[in-house]
Design a protein around this motif. Structure first.
Motif, PDB file in Angstrom:
ATOM      1  N   ILE A  24       0.854  -1.181   0.000  1.00  0.00           N
ATOM      2  CA  ILE A  24       0.000   0.000   0.000  1.00  0.00           C
ATOM      3  C   ILE A  24       0.890   1.231   0.000  1.00  0.00           C
ATOM      4  CG2 ILE A  24      -1.728   1.350   1.256  1.00  0.00           C
ATOM      5  CD1 ILE A  24      -2.910  -1.169   0.131  1.00  0.00           C
ATOM      6  N   VAL A  25       0.697   2.115  -0.984  1.00  0.00           N
ATOM      7  CA  VAL A  25       1.486   3.344  -1.098  1.00  0.00           C
ATOM      8  C   VAL A  25       0.584   4.520  -0.729  1.00  0.00           C
ATOM      9  CG1 VAL A  25       2.834   4.810  -2.636  1.00  0.00           C
ATOM     10  CG2 VAL A  25       2.907   2.316  -2.909  1.00  0.00           C
ATOM     11  N   VAL A  26       0.865   5.126   0.424  1.00  0.00           N
ATOM     12  CA  VAL A  26       0.105   6.309   0.852  1.00  0.00           C
ATOM     13  C   VAL A  26       0.712   7.555   0.223  1.00  0.00           C
ATOM     14  CG1 VAL A  26      -0.673   7.659   2.835  1.00  0.00           C
ATOM     15  CG2 VAL A  26      -0.556   5.169   2.990  1.00  0.00           C
ATOM     16  N   THR A  27       2.029   7.673   0.281  1.00  0.00           N
ATOM     17  CA  THR A  27       2.800   8.702  -0.425  1.00  0.00           C
ATOM     18  C   THR A  27       4.045   8.000  -0.962  1.00  0.00           C
ATOM     19  OG1 THR A  27       4.203   9.372   1.436  1.00  0.00           O
ATOM     20  CG2 THR A  27       2.016  10.420   1.268  1.00  0.00           C
ATOM     21  N   PRO A  28       4.813   8.645  -1.858  1.00  0.00           N
ATOM     22  CA  PRO A  28       6.018   7.975  -2.376  1.00  0.00           C
ATOM     23  C   PRO A  28       6.987   7.512  -1.297  1.00  0.00           C
ATOM     24  CG  PRO A  28       5.490   9.882  -3.724  1.00  0.00           C
ATOM     25  CD  PRO A  28       4.555   9.916  -2.561  1.00  0.00           C
ATOM     26  N   THR A  29       6.985   8.156  -0.141  1.00  0.00           N
ATOM     27  CA  THR A  29       7.912   7.767   0.930  1.00  0.00           C
ATOM     28  C   THR A  29       7.213   7.104   2.114  1.00  0.00           C
ATOM     29  OG1 THR A  29       7.754  10.000   1.865  1.00  0.00           O
ATOM     30  CG2 THR A  29       9.564   9.577   0.334  1.00  0.00           C
ATOM     31  N   ASP A  30       5.918   6.863   2.018  1.00  0.00           N
ATOM     32  CA  ASP A  30       5.163   6.227   3.105  1.00  0.00           C
ATOM     33  C   ASP A  30       4.375   5.060   2.544  1.00  0.00           C
ATOM     34  OD1 ASP A  30       3.849   5.587   5.436  1.00  0.00           O
ATOM     35  OD2 ASP A  30       2.340   7.180   5.232  1.00  0.00           O
ATOM     36  N   ARG A  31       4.835   3.870   2.866  1.00  0.00           N
ATOM     37  CA  ARG A  31       4.190   2.675   2.332  1.00  0.00           C
ATOM     38  C   ARG A  31       4.305   1.539   3.338  1.00  0.00           C
ATOM     39  NH1 ARG A  31       6.920   2.090  -3.167  1.00  0.00           N
ATOM     40  NH2 ARG A  31       6.768   4.345  -3.069  1.00  0.00           N
ATOM     41  N   VAL A  32       3.452   0.549   3.190  1.00  0.00           N
ATOM     42  CA  VAL A  32       3.500  -0.633   4.041  1.00  0.00           C
ATOM     43  C   VAL A  32       3.355  -1.863   3.154  1.00  0.00           C
ATOM     44  CG1 VAL A  32       1.018  -0.560   4.509  1.00  0.00           C
ATOM     45  CG2 VAL A  32       2.537  -1.759   6.091  1.00  0.00           C
ATOM     46  N   VAL A  33       4.111  -2.907   3.472  1.00  0.00           N
ATOM     47  CA  VAL A  33       4.109  -4.140   2.682  1.00  0.00           C
ATOM     48  C   VAL A  33       3.742  -5.299   3.590  1.00  0.00           C
ATOM     49  CG1 VAL A  33       5.515  -5.736   1.335  1.00  0.00           C
ATOM     50  CG2 VAL A  33       5.871  -3.271   1.098  1.00  0.00           C
ATOM     51  N   TRP A  34       2.799  -6.124   3.136  1.00  0.00           N
ATOM     52  CA  TRP A  34       2.434  -7.352   3.848  1.00  0.00           C
ATOM     53  C   TRP A  34       2.840  -8.509   2.959  1.00  0.00           C
ATOM     54  CZ3 TRP A  34      -2.731  -7.970   6.943  1.00  0.00           C
ATOM     55  CH2 TRP A  34      -2.668  -9.141   7.725  1.00  0.00           C
ATOM     56  N   GLU A  35       3.783  -9.318   3.447  1.00  0.00           N
ATOM     57  CA  GLU A  35       4.365 -10.373   2.632  1.00  0.00           C
ATOM     58  C   GLU A  35       4.109 -11.741   3.246  1.00  0.00           C
ATOM     59  OE1 GLU A  35       8.637 -11.379   0.440  1.00  0.00           O
ATOM     60  OE2 GLU A  35       8.464  -9.690   1.829  1.00  0.00           O
ATOM     61  N   LEU A  36       3.852 -12.716   2.390  1.00  0.00           N
ATOM     62  CA  LEU A  36       3.715 -14.111   2.804  1.00  0.00           C
ATOM     63  C   LEU A  36       5.012 -14.848   2.511  1.00  0.00           C
ATOM     64  CD1 LEU A  36       0.158 -15.040   1.447  1.00  0.00           C
ATOM     65  CD2 LEU A  36       0.772 -14.177   3.706  1.00  0.00           C
ATOM     66  N   LYS A  37       5.563 -15.528   3.511  1.00  0.00           N
ATOM     67  CA  LYS A  37       6.783 -16.304   3.336  1.00  0.00           C
ATOM     68  C   LYS A  37       6.568 -17.706   3.887  1.00  0.00           C
ATOM     69  CE  LYS A  37      10.382 -12.734   3.399  1.00  0.00           C
ATOM     70  NZ  LYS A  37      11.043 -13.143   2.146  1.00  0.00           N
ATOM     71  N   ASN A  38       7.246 -18.666   3.290  1.00  0.00           N
ATOM     72  CA  ASN A  38       7.176 -20.032   3.795  1.00  0.00           C
ATOM     73  C   ASN A  38       7.718 -20.112   5.211  1.00  0.00           C
ATOM     74  OD1 ASN A  38       6.022 -21.608   1.671  1.00  0.00           O
ATOM     75  ND2 ASN A  38       7.897 -21.295   0.492  1.00  0.00           N
ATOM     76  N   GLY A  39       7.165 -21.012   6.006  1.00  0.00           N
ATOM     77  CA  GLY A  39       7.561 -21.131   7.401  1.00  0.00           C
ATOM     78  C   GLY A  39       9.011 -21.489   7.602  1.00  0.00           C
TER      79      GLY A  39
END
Length: 423
Positions: free
Chosen positions: A78-93
């Motif tokens: 999710i990009v709120v501004t070019p310098t403010d973003r959040v990433v939700w990632e799925l990784k194997n256990g």
């Protein structure tokens, strides 16, 4: 009877001040509008009531990017501004022991996701198998908390063949990258998008319908054995990349001829998988009065060609051709592909805003725009500085007329950089 304790936030006290939970929900949302993206997500994790409230009053953001491809990355950004973003990632256990972070508990996403998530900086990482169901959960959750369209979707439908998303936020999607078995799978995804600007596809069987793609900005087809020359030359895309195909080698002569004759004015760059070299280059140049540019034209071209807003390619082993109106094109063969790049009337300035840089792509001549904080120093490429140093070297041996003309060019088009060229 002892008084009941207030619910305790399940995220760090440093992330969400406790006093916020005593405020009316409407006021809390107004305050949340000033939070960064990570704090907003953390706030939604704090309680089921808060999560339902935020999902009912979504926080505005610029856009969302979704990646779930064969390169091993599955995430929602999710990009709120070019310098403010959040990433939700799925990784194997299996990676859980390698990565440390602050444990968080999500809301209403099932026990697998809820009990296996950590926070690292602006990233949430959930250690679980990246199934279609888990991907759909985090997509729906993030697009429930934030109000924004999906800008980019990069997905391998061979890994997620039955993915059933809410396609409404995808209507204004600008860039699609799809790998699939059957072309029909890609056509179904395309049918949900109205404002597509860039499309990259690789199908194992069949070919995508080009009828609604002929005028988009960028088209990259990884496998096009059935494409005809009529279909190729009917494309009005700015950037065209064609992988495996059945074109004869002579098609490169026709591409150059059409550009020299001003019959393909929409073309910015083209790359086609072809062996060999030109079959009739001298005659084409003579017929359309093309001129070989033997010296590097600093006023017309750069060391790097800007393919998109986020990528550029370094040109090596090239030939420059000038047509009668002065426009310049660069021809080259790289990695089994014939490439032609048409330069704009004025050489582009590839400078980037503060905090951004170009980063190398492994085993490629291309560079990609990233935040400086994400790129190691040795992997950064100062594209504009390389061009400036080359120009300064040429100016050292140039005559006074050339220097005077070039100085006027810099003063007109790059006045803020004149001290870098003539210091």
């Amino acid at each position: 009877m002892p008084a009941k304790r207030r619910p305790v936030s399940k995220v760090s006290n440093q992330t969400i001040p406790k006093g916020l939970f005593r405020l009316p929900l409407d006021l809390l949302r107004e305050i949340a509008l000033n939070f960064d993206a990570m704090r907003i997500v953390s706030l939604s994790f704090s309680s089921k009531k808060m999560m339902r409230h935020l999902r009912g009053h979504r926080i505005p953001a610029q856009h969302c990017n979704i990646t779930a491809n064969s390169k091993g990355r599955v995430f929602v950004e999710i990009v709120v501004t070019p310098t403010d973003r959040v990433v939700w990632e799925l990784k194997n256990g299996t990676e859980k022991k390698k990565l440390k972070g602050e444990k968080v508990t999500t809301q209403n996403l099932g026990p697998t996701v809820e009990k296996n998530s950590i926070r690292r900086g602006n990233n949430i990482i959930t250690f679980c198998h990246p199934t279609e169901d888990n991907l759909k959960k985090i997509v729906d959750y993030m697009l429930g908390v934030f109000k924004c369209p999906v800008k980019c979707l990069d997905i391998d439908l061979r890994l997620f063949p039955s993915l059933d998303l809410n396609w409404k936020p995808f209507k204004s999607c600008e860039k699609l990258t799809i790998e699939c078995v059957e072309a029909e799978e890609a056509n179904k995804v395309i049918s949900h998008v109205d404002e597509l600007q860039a499309f990259e596809v690789k199908c194992e069987n069949g070919e995508v319908d080009l009828e609604n793609l002929s005028s988009i900005s960028s088209l990259h087809i990884g496998n096009a054995p059935g494409m005809t020359k009529d279909q190729l030359f009917s494309l009005q895309c700015g950037t065209i990349e064609i992988g495996a195909n059945a074109f004869p080698g002579s098609v490169r002569d026709e591409i150059l001829g059409k550009w020299l004759n001003r019959e393909w004015e929409t073309l910015s760059s083209i790359s086609i998988q072809l062996d060999g070299t030109f079959s009739n280059f001298p005659n084409i140049m003579e017929k359309f009065h093309g001129v070989l540019q033997h010296q590097f034209n600093y006023r017309a071209r750069h060391l790097f060609f800007k393919k998109s807003e986020t990528t550029a390619i370094q040109l090596r082993g090239t030939v420059d051709v000038r047509r009668t109106d002065g426009r310049l094109a660069t021809l080259t063969h790289m990695n089994g592909n014939f490439m032609m790049f048409v330069w704009p009337e004025v050489v582009p300035n590839l400078s980037l805003p503060n905090g951004m840089c170009y980063a190398k792509i492994t085993d490629s001549h291309e560079v990609v725009v990233k935040q400086e904080s994400e790129v190691k120093e040795e992997n950064r490429v100062d594209v504009e500085r390389m061009y400036i140093l080359l120009v300064r070297q040429a100016l050292y041996f140039a005559d006074d007329d050339f220097i005077g003309n070039f100085r006027n060019f810099i003063l007109e088009h790059r006045p803020e950089q004149q001290h870098l060229y003539f210091e």
